[in-house]
Motif scaffolding. Structure first.
Motif, PDB file in Angstrom:
ATOM      1  N   MET A 523       7.704  16.177 -13.210  1.00 37.01           N
ATOM      2  CA  MET A 523       7.874  14.720 -13.128  1.00 37.01           C
ATOM      3  C   MET A 523       7.820  14.255 -11.678  1.00 37.01           C
ATOM      4  O   MET A 523       7.095  13.311 -11.333  1.00 37.01           O
ATOM      5  CB  MET A 523       9.206  14.326 -13.762  1.00 37.01           C
ATOM      6  N   LEU A 524       8.539  14.935 -10.788  1.00 45.32           N
ATOM      7  CA  LEU A 524       8.538  14.548  -9.378  1.00 45.32           C
ATOM      8  C   LEU A 524       7.159  14.752  -8.759  1.00 45.32           C
ATOM      9  O   LEU A 524       6.717  13.956  -7.920  1.00 45.32           O
ATOM     10  CB  LEU A 524       9.591  15.350  -8.614  1.00 45.32           C
ATOM     11  N   GLY A 525       6.486  15.821  -9.183  1.00 41.57           N
ATOM     12  CA  GLY A 525       5.137  16.057  -8.668  1.00 41.57           C
ATOM     13  C   GLY A 525       4.175  14.953  -9.059  1.00 41.57           C
ATOM     14  O   GLY A 525       3.348  14.517  -8.251  1.00 41.57           O
ATOM     15  N   ARG A 526       4.295  14.494 -10.294  1.00 42.15           N
ATOM     16  CA  ARG A 526       3.412  13.408 -10.737  1.00 42.15           C
ATOM     17  C   ARG A 526       3.744  12.111 -10.003  1.00 42.15           C
ATOM     18  O   ARG A 526       2.843  11.340  -9.655  1.00 42.15           O
ATOM     19  CB  ARG A 526       3.546  13.219 -12.247  1.00 42.15           C
ATOM     20  N   PHE A 527       5.020  11.879  -9.781  1.00 37.51           N
ATOM     21  CA  PHE A 527       5.392  10.693  -9.008  1.00 37.51           C
ATOM     22  C   PHE A 527       4.771  10.754  -7.613  1.00 37.51           C
ATOM     23  O   PHE A 527       4.253   9.759  -7.101  1.00 37.51           O
ATOM     24  CB  PHE A 527       6.908  10.594  -8.880  1.00 37.51           C
ATOM     25  N   ALA A 528       4.851  11.921  -6.983  1.00 37.73           N
ATOM     26  CA  ALA A 528       4.312  12.072  -5.626  1.00 37.73           C
ATOM     27  C   ALA A 528       2.811  11.787  -5.604  1.00 37.73           C
ATOM     28  O   ALA A 528       2.296  11.145  -4.681  1.00 37.73           O
ATOM     29  CB  ALA A 528       4.604  13.476  -5.108  1.00 37.73           C
ATOM     30  N   GLN A 529       2.100  12.258  -6.628  1.00 37.57           N
ATOM     31  CA  GLN A 529       0.661  11.999  -6.699  1.00 37.57           C
ATOM     32  C   GLN A 529       0.378  10.505  -6.813  1.00 37.57           C
ATOM     33  O   GLN A 529      -0.544   9.981  -6.163  1.00 37.57           O
ATOM     34  CB  GLN A 529       0.064  12.725  -7.912  1.00 37.57           C
ATOM     35  N   GLU A 530       1.161   9.826  -7.630  1.00 35.86           N
ATOM     36  CA  GLU A 530       0.928   8.392  -7.824  1.00 35.86           C
ATOM     37  C   GLU A 530       1.265   7.601  -6.559  1.00 35.86           C
ATOM     38  O   GLU A 530       0.554   6.661  -6.196  1.00 35.86           O
ATOM     39  CB  GLU A 530       1.751   7.874  -9.004  1.00 35.86           C
ATOM     40  N   TYR A 531       2.347   7.974  -5.889  1.00 44.88           N
ATOM     41  CA  TYR A 531       2.743   7.252  -4.680  1.00 44.88           C
ATOM     42  C   TYR A 531       1.817   7.553  -3.496  1.00 44.88           C
ATOM     43  O   TYR A 531       1.825   6.826  -2.504  1.00 44.88           O
ATOM     44  CB  TYR A 531       4.185   7.576  -4.300  1.00 44.88           C
ATOM     45  N   ALA A 532       1.019   8.611  -3.607  1.00 39.55           N
ATOM     46  CA  ALA A 532       0.058   8.900  -2.547  1.00 39.55           C
ATOM     47  C   ALA A 532      -1.158   7.983  -2.619  1.00 39.55           C
ATOM     48  O   ALA A 532      -1.937   7.896  -1.666  1.00 39.55           O
ATOM     49  CB  ALA A 532      -0.392  10.362  -2.638  1.00 39.55           C
ATOM     50  N   LYS A 533      -1.307   7.268  -3.728  1.00 36.91           N
ATOM     51  CA  LYS A 533      -2.415   6.334  -3.875  1.00 36.91           C
ATOM     52  C   LYS A 533      -2.125   5.061  -3.096  1.00 36.91           C
ATOM     53  O   LYS A 533      -0.975   4.784  -2.748  1.00 36.91           O
ATOM     54  CB  LYS A 533      -2.638   6.022  -5.358  1.00 36.91           C
ATOM     55  N   PRO A 534      -3.146   4.252  -2.822  1.00 34.81           N
ATOM     56  CA  PRO A 534      -2.915   2.996  -2.090  1.00 34.81           C
ATOM     57  C   PRO A 534      -1.940   2.094  -2.821  1.00 34.81           C
ATOM     58  O   PRO A 534      -1.800   2.159  -4.044  1.00 34.81           O
ATOM     59  CB  PRO A 534      -4.317   2.368  -2.013  1.00 34.81           C
ATOM     60  N   ALA A 535      -1.255   1.247  -2.055  1.00 32.44           N
ATOM     61  CA  ALA A 535      -0.302   0.312  -2.631  1.00 32.44           C
ATOM     62  C   ALA A 535      -0.976  -0.554  -3.686  1.00 32.44           C
ATOM     63  O   ALA A 535      -2.114  -0.982  -3.521  1.00 32.44           O
ATOM     64  CB  ALA A 535       0.294  -0.577  -1.540  1.00 32.44           C
ATOM     65  N   GLY A 536      -0.255  -0.775  -4.779  1.00 32.98           N
ATOM     66  CA  GLY A 536      -0.805  -1.562  -5.873  1.00 32.98           C
ATOM     67  C   GLY A 536      -1.498  -0.726  -6.919  1.00 32.98           C
ATOM     68  O   GLY A 536      -1.858  -1.232  -7.983  1.00 32.98           O
ATOM     69  N   GLN A 537      -1.700   0.560  -6.653  1.00 34.11           N
ATOM     70  CA  GLN A 537      -2.313   1.456  -7.624  1.00 34.11           C
ATOM     71  C   GLN A 537      -1.271   2.479  -8.069  1.00 34.11           C
ATOM     72  O   GLN A 537      -0.191   2.580  -7.516  1.00 34.11           O
ATOM     73  CB  GLN A 537      -3.526   2.163  -7.017  1.00 34.11           C
ATOM     74  N   GLY A 538      -1.631   3.259  -9.047  1.00 35.88           N
ATOM     75  CA  GLY A 538      -0.718   4.288  -9.531  1.00 35.88           C
ATOM     76  C   GLY A 538       0.122   3.795 -10.697  1.00 35.88           C
ATOM     77  O   GLY A 538       0.372   2.608 -10.850  1.00 35.88           O
ATOM     78  N   ARG A 539       0.536   4.744 -11.522  1.00 37.37           N
ATOM     79  CA  ARG A 539       1.341   4.432 -12.701  1.00 37.37           C
ATOM     80  C   ARG A 539       2.703   5.104 -12.570  1.00 37.37           C
ATOM     81  O   ARG A 539       2.895   6.246 -12.951  1.00 37.37           O
ATOM     82  CB  ARG A 539       0.647   4.912 -13.973  1.00 37.37           C
ATOM     83  N   VAL A 540       3.629   4.401 -11.971  1.00 40.09           N
ATOM     84  CA  VAL A 540       4.970   4.937 -11.779  1.00 40.09           C
ATOM     85  C   VAL A 540       5.930   3.940 -12.420  1.00 40.09           C
ATOM     86  O   VAL A 540       5.846   2.737 -12.150  1.00 40.09           O
ATOM     87  CB  VAL A 540       5.292   5.090 -10.281  1.00 40.09           C
ATOM     88  N   PRO A 541       6.866   4.407 -13.282  1.00 38.23           N
ATOM     89  CA  PRO A 541       7.134   5.800 -13.646  1.00 38.23           C
ATOM     90  C   PRO A 541       6.385   6.285 -14.881  1.00 38.23           C
ATOM     91  O   PRO A 541       6.701   7.355 -15.403  1.00 38.23           O
ATOM     92  CB  PRO A 541       8.644   5.773 -13.920  1.00 38.23           C
ATOM     93  N   GLY A 542       5.408   5.515 -15.365  1.00 42.87           N
ATOM     94  CA  GLY A 542       4.708   5.918 -16.571  1.00 42.87           C
ATOM     95  C   GLY A 542       4.065   7.286 -16.480  1.00 42.87           C
ATOM     96  O   GLY A 542       3.987   8.017 -17.475  1.00 42.87           O
ATOM     97  N   ALA A 543       3.618   7.679 -15.278  1.00 45.45           N
ATOM     98  CA  ALA A 543       2.950   8.974 -15.128  1.00 45.45           C
ATOM     99  C   ALA A 543       3.878  10.134 -15.443  1.00 45.45           C
ATOM    100  O   ALA A 543       3.428  11.221 -15.797  1.00 45.45           O
ATOM    101  CB  ALA A 543       2.414   9.103 -13.704  1.00 45.45           C
ATOM    102  N   GLY A 544       5.173   9.925 -15.306  1.00 43.02           N
ATOM    103  CA  GLY A 544       6.121  11.020 -15.543  1.00 43.02           C
ATOM    104  C   GLY A 544       6.736  11.012 -16.922  1.00 43.02           C
ATOM    105  O   GLY A 544       7.706  11.737 -17.169  1.00 43.02           O
TER     106      GLY A 544
END
Length: 573
Positions: A523-544
């Motif tokens: 879960m934390l790893g997926r969060f880290a991947q999403e937060y590494a994307k540019p601001a406004g992108q990524g699915r947090v916390p849905g990715a986890g």
């Protein structure tokens, strides 16, 4: 297909262009909900439905005639009659929308003002006959009613007419006949002969006391509590808006939302609020203070020292870690509560089972809140060009200048009174370095950050306000968890009795601890991947979501055996 949209309706393209007015300025284009509206209050249109009379349609008060002019005044209905505040609309005769070809008489005495307004709105254009006169408690003298109705029947049909009956200088009753007033002139704009400038907007949340009285349930226009504790011994829950001279309605009647016997009994009206708002008591810590005396135990609020931009970045990183830690603390406490669905749980009654369910549900909701807090704080870090901090906090206090930390974080513990008290205490303000202090200092400092845009400052301030309010609410909810669990015998409250323990080699629980740890790490790893994307992108916390479910399944399986998940992340690889 046409490349351009041509407006065909009158609202979007008026019959006549009026210089200086946008196409949306016609009354029928108003964005309103009739209570009270947006650009204007449409109720005011129907206050002038009869030429020469202004009628106030008041909630729970009736349809009171408040102003007179034109023919009714010339026939002898004087403003001094209306200034008594006791002259009401007795009846309206005309054609209504349900059967527009039939003349009907609508008796309006004793009706709620909004019920009368609905009837008036339904009136068709054409001839009307109205009867007005004094009334008390929605009633008029029977002899006066009969005389007024007889006089109304004698008026010539389809012609203006009037009869004013007086007893000395006092009004007994009056009957008037005329066409329903038109609101628009020949050019399709508001007729100022009917409604002077400002008439349509005079009730738009103004004066402020109207919305203060009319809006509740934390609606933005009512910055007041709905329910408070009175100054009784012991304090009783009370409707804050009740007449200051009344005692609270008994709580057992609060399931009735009415003004006679329910919790709204004695509620002062909007008009009374304008005149009597200063009689309402101060509310401190949810309790009325009519005497003006403040409990000496109430903590004095000291001003905070605003954080500058560099200090704020350190605070955001620290607070994200604290939110992560609290999320795990609440989860551990949640899974420690004895599961009410257990078939072998010897609860004495349904009330104990409900108390366990409520405690478990509340702790789960608090953990979700903290995960959202962490997500918002990490989003802010990313927006400000910082790496999102997904670590857990090792300490509660932060020195915003050096970045140093101090003060132990409460351990992962089952939901005992001591553990719940420690969680609540960690969310209070103390020395300028605890999380609540940091939120307050952030909120005070953000408006002065020239390093970010105005939009970013506004978002930061909004997030700080939300997290401050929710943290305070969490303390109250933790008190509720304690009170609920106190209804259950101590031996039946918890299935996990201690903090997390390492499983011995070969223990059946070892695999569950490992599975839970891997799901947590994933879960934390997926969060880290999403937060590494540019601001406004990524699915947090849905990715986890998927690893969250796996972690929850492991925690539940362990708790059913009296063991708590250690919440130590393991790299799933």
């Amino acid at each position: 297909m046409s490349a351009k949209i041509f407006a065909r309706n009158l609202t979007a393209r008026a019959a006549q262009v009026v210089d200086g007015n946008p196409v949306s300025s016609r009354p029928e284009s108003g964005v309103d909900n009739s209570h009270p509206g947006w650009e204007f209050d449409p109720r005011n249109l129907d206050r002038c439905f009869f030429p020469g009379l202004v009628v106030d349609f008041s909630f729970r008060f009736g349809a009171r005639v408040s102003r007179v002019s034109g023919r009714p005044q010339a026939e002898g209905l004087a403003q001094q009659h209306l200034d008594t505040g006791k002259v009401f609309l007795w009846s309206v005769e005309g054609c209504f929308g349900g059967d527009p070809g039939t003349v009907q008489r609508c008796e309006t005495l004793g009706l709620d003002g909004y019920q009368v307004l609905a009837k008036v709105k339904d009136l068709e254009p054409g001839w009307l006959v109205v009867i007005v006169g004094p009334a008390e408690g929605g009633q008029a003298a029977a002899a006066d009613l009969a005389a007024a109705r007889a006089q109304a029947a004698q008026l010539p049909k389809g012609q203006p007419g009037a009869h004013v009956e007086r007893r000395g200088d006092a009004l007994a009753w009056a009957v008037f006949a005329d066409r329903r007033a038109r609101y628009l002139d020949e050019d399709g704009v508001i007729d100022t002969e009917v409604m002077e400038p400002g008439f349509l907007t005079q009730s738009l949340c103004s004066p402020w006391q109207w919305d203060f009285a009319d809006c509740g349930c934390y609606y933005w226009a009512a910055s007041r509590p709905d329910i408070v504790l009175d100054e009784g011994n012991p304090p009783q829950p009370a409707n804050y808006q009740r007449d200051p001279g009344l005692a609270p309605a008994p709580v057992e009647r609060w399931n009735r939302y009415d003004y006679d016997e329910g919790w709204m009994k004695g509620t002062i009206s909007q008009q009374q609020m304008i005149l009597r708002w200063e009689e309402l008591p101060l509310v401190i810590d949810d309790q009325e203070r009519r005497s003006g005396q403040v409990d000496p135990g109430v903590q004095k609020v000291e001003p905070v020292q605003p954080l500058d931009f560099a200090q704020g970045l350190r605070a955001l990183a620290h607070l994200a870690a604290v939110a992560h830690t609290r999320c795990v603390q609440y989860l551990y406490a949640q899974y420690s509560v004895n599961h009410p669905a257990r078939a072998d749980l010897p609860v004495a009654d349904a009330g104990q089972q409900q108390a366990l369910e409520a405690a478990e549900r509340t702790l789960k909701e608090l953990s979700i809140d903290e995960m959202r807090h962490m997500a918002r704080l990490c989003e802010l870090q990313r927006e400000l060009g910082q790496a999102a901090n997904l670590a857990r906090a090792a300490a509660l206090e932060l020195d915003v200048d050096s970045g140093g930390t101090a003060g132990a974080v409460p351990d992962l513990l089952p939901a005992t009174d001591a553990a719940l008290d420690a969680l609540a205490a960690s969310q209070t303000r103390q020395n300028g370095r605890l999380p609540m202090d940091l939120y307050l200092r952030l909120s005070a400092g953000v408006p002065g950050w020239s390093e970010v845009s105005a939009d970013q400052r506004q978002r930061l301030a909004g997030v700080c306000k939300l997290l401050i309010d929710e943290a305070r609410h969490h303390v109250l909810r933790l008190d509720g968890v304690k009170a609920g669990l106190a209804q259950v015998p101590a031996a039946l409250r918890l299935r996990v009795q201690q903090g997390p323990q390492p499983a011995g080699a070969g223990d059946p629980q070892e695999a569950l601890q490992e599975n839970g740890g891997k799901a947590y790490g994933e879960m934390l790893g997926r969060f880290a991947q999403e937060y590494a994307k540019p601001a406004g992108q990524g699915r947090v916390p849905g990715a986890g979501m998927r690893p969250m479910m796996g972690m929850g399944a492991a925690a539940e399986a362990l708790a059913s055996q009296g063991i708590g998940l250690r919440f130590v992340p393991i790299d799933p690889a």
